[in-house]
Design an enzyme around this catalytic site. Structure first.
Site, short mmCIF file in Angstrom:
data_model
loop_
_atom_site.label_atom_id
_atom_site.label_comp_id
_atom_site.label_asym_id
_atom_site.label_seq_id
_atom_site.Cartn_x
_atom_site.Cartn_y
_atom_site.Cartn_z
N TYR A 140 4.21 8.10 -11.24
CA TYR A 140 4.44 6.84 -10.53
C TYR A 140 3.62 5.70 -11.12
CZ TYR A 140 7.15 8.34 -6.42
OH TYR A 140 8.13 8.78 -5.57
N LYS A 191 4.57 22.40 -12.54
CA LYS A 191 5.60 22.82 -13.50
C LYS A 191 4.84 23.17 -14.79
CE LYS A 191 9.95 23.42 -14.69
NZ LYS A 191 10.83 24.42 -14.06
N ASP A 223 10.43 24.11 -8.98
CA ASP A 223 11.84 24.48 -8.73
C ASP A 223 11.90 25.65 -7.75
OD1 ASP A 223 10.66 26.00 -10.74
OD2 ASP A 223 12.47 26.18 -11.96
N ASP A 247 6.81 13.81 -3.31
CA ASP A 247 7.84 12.91 -2.78
C ASP A 247 9.10 13.70 -2.48
OD1 ASP A 247 9.18 10.46 -2.17
OD2 ASP A 247 10.10 10.52 -4.15
N ASP A 251 10.61 15.30 1.44
CA ASP A 251 11.94 14.99 2.00
C ASP A 251 12.67 16.28 2.33
OD1 ASP A 251 11.61 12.21 1.63
OD2 ASP A 251 13.72 11.99 1.09
C1 IPM Z 1 7.90 7.82 0.13
C2 IPM Z 1 8.93 6.89 -0.44
C3 IPM Z 1 8.26 6.02 -1.50
C4 IPM Z 1 7.77 6.92 -2.60
C5 IPM Z 1 9.14 4.89 -2.05
C6 IPM Z 1 9.71 4.01 -0.97
C7 IPM Z 1 8.42 4.07 -3.08
O1 IPM Z 1 10.00 7.59 -0.94
O2 IPM Z 1 6.89 7.34 0.67
O3 IPM Z 1 8.11 9.04 0.06
O4 IPM Z 1 8.51 7.28 -3.51
O5 IPM Z 1 6.58 7.29 -2.55
MG MG Z 2 9.96 9.68 -0.50
#
Ligand code: IPM
Ligand code: MG
Length: 356
Positions: A140, A191, A223, A247, A251
Site C-alpha cells: 500500500y 506468501k 491462498d 484487507d 472482507d
Molecule cells: C479497508 C478499505 C481500505 C483499504 C480502502 C478504502 C482504502 O478497503 O479499510 O479495508 O484498502 O485499506
Molecule cells: Mg478493505
C-alpha cells in the site's frame, strides 16, 4: 481529564452510521464518560470542500485527539479523480501520518445471526476470530510505485511490496500479545513460497515466537488461508498478516458473520491511541436512505471504549446492548431474515440506546 474524540463521518453512509455511534457515546457521557467531540472532514466530502481528501486541519485535529471515530470514504462521484486526491488517499494518509500500524479486525458471529451467514450455521456457530492486519506498510505504501510508459510505448503499472524487520516485529508483538489474552493460538499468513518480503515476514515471526513460549505459532500461505477461512474458520484464534492480505482476508471473514455491516475495527499506534471505523465501505448505492446497518460503527465505538478510553465495562455494556437488540429480532436490511423486524439505521441506533 476530558478525552477528545474527533469524528470524521466521511462519505456515503458514513454520516448516517457515525451519527448512531455518536448517540451511543453521548448516552454514556450522560452516565459519566468524560468525552468531548470535534467534527472534521475526510475523503470525498473533504475534497469537495477543500480540494484535498485529508485537509491539514483534519490531520492536526486528529493528532491532538485521544481517539478518532471514522465512518467511511469514497464513492462513484470521485472515482475518476487522480489517485493522489481520491477519497481513499485521505484514509491511507491519516493511517500513515498517525502511525496507526496495528489494525484489529474481530470477526465474531452473534449466535442470533447464524442464519444470516452464507455459510452453514454449524461451520460458523461460535466463531470468534481476530485478524491483526499491518496497516501502514507493505504494498500500500511501498516505493517505487506508479504507471510508466515503456520504450515500446506500452504502459506498465508497478507497486512495491516491502517490509522492514522492525515493521514486522512490531505488528507481530501486537498479535502475540492479543493471542496471549485469548486462546493462545496465532496464525501468521504470508506468501513465503513466492515473495521474499513475506519470507522475511515468516522468519521474523518465528524468531519473535521464542519470546512467547506459551503461544502456539503456525504459518499459512495466504491462498490456503482464504480457503481455510470458508472451509473451517473456527480453527483460527488470531491471524496476523500484511496490509494487503489483511484487507482481503478481513472482507472474507466478515461474511462468515452474516454481514460486513457487523464488523468493527481499531487502528492503533504504539501508545494505543486509535482510530475506530467499521470495516465496510461507504456504500454509495444506499447512502442517505436510512437503511444502512449502524452496528459495525457502534461496535467500533465499543472498541474505542476498550482500547483507548480504558472503559472496558462500558465497552461490554455496548456489546451487550447490541446483542440484546438482535435478541429482540431487530434487523437492518443487510441482516434481515423472515420473521424478524426490519428497522432503519436510526431505529437500530435508538434500540441500542434503549438497551443500554
Ligand atoms: C479497508 C478499505 C481500505 C483499504 C480502502 C478504502 C482504502 O478497503 O479499510 O479495508 O484498502 O485499506
Ligand atoms: Mg478493505
Amino acid at each position: 481529564m476530558t478525552k477528545k474524540i474527533v469524528v470524521l463521518p466521511g462519505d456515503g453512509i458514513g454520516p448516517e452510521i457515525v451519527a448512531e455511534a455518536v448517540k451511543v457515546l453521548k448516552k454514556l457521557a450522560e452516565q459519566g464518560l468524560d468525552i468531548s467531540f470535534e467534527h472534521g472532514l475526510i475523503g470525498g466530502a473533504a475534497y469537495d470542500e477543500t480540494g484535498v481528501p485529508l485537509p491539514n486541519e483534519t490531520l492536526e485535529m486528529a493528532k491532538k485527539a485521544d481517539a478518532i471515530l471514522l465512518g467511511a470514504v469514497g464513492g462513484y462521484k470521485w472515482e475518476s479523480l487522480d489517485i493522489s486526491v481520491r477519497p481513499e488517499k485521505g484514509l491511507l494518509g491519516i493511517r500513515s501520518e498517525l502511525n496507526l500500524f496495528a489494525n484489529l479486525r474481530p470477526a465474531i458471529l452473534y449466535p442470533q445471526l447464524a442464519d444470516a451467514s452464507t455459510l452453514k450455521a454449524d461451520v460458523v456457530a461460535g466463531l470468534d476470530l481476530m485478524i491483526v492486519r499491518e496497516l501502514t506498510g507493505g504494498i500500500y505504501f511501498g516505493q517505487p510505485r506508479g504507471i510508466r510508459t515503456l520504450e515500446n510505448g506500452e504502459k506498465e503499472g508497478f507497486n512495491t511490496l516491502v517490509y522492514k524487520e522492525s515493521e514486522i516485529s512490531r505488528i507481530g508483538k501486537v498479535a502475540f500479545d492479543i493471542a496471549a489474552k485469548r486462546q493462545g493460538r496465532l496464525c501468521s499468513v504470508d506468501k513465503a513460497n513466492v515473495l521474499e518480503s513475506t519470507e522475511l515476514w515468516r522468519e521474523t515471526m518465528t524468531s519473535l515466537s521464542t519470546n512467547y513460549p506459551d503461544i502456539e505459532l503456525s504459518h499459512m500461505y495466504v491462498d490456503n488461508a482464504a480457503m481455510q477461512l470458508v472451509r473451517a474458520p473456527k480453527q483460527f484464534d488470531v491471524m496476523v498478516t500484511t496490509n494487503m492480505f489483511g484487507d482481503i482476508l478481513s472482507d472474507c471473514a466478515s461474511m462468515l458473520t452474516g454481514s460486513i455491516g457487523m464488523l468493527p475495527s481499531a487502528s492503533l499506534d504504539e501508545n494505543s491511541k486509535g482510530m475506530y471505523e467499521p470495516i465496510h465501505g461507504s456504500a454509495p448505492d444506499i447512502a442517505g436512505q436510512n437503511i444502512a446497518n449502524p452496528l459495525a460503527t457502534i461496535l467500533s465505538a465499543a472498541m474505542m471504549l476498550r482500547y483507548t478510553l480504558n472503559e472496558a465495562e462500558m465497552a461490554d455494556r455496548v456489546e451487550q446492548a447490541v446483542s440484546k437488540v438482535l435478541d429482540q429480532g431487530l434487523r437492518t436490511a443487510d441482516i434481515f431474515s423472515e420473521g424478524m423486524k426490519k428497522v432503519s439505521t436510526s431505529e437500530m441506533g435508538d434500540a441500542v440506546l434503549a438497551a443500554l
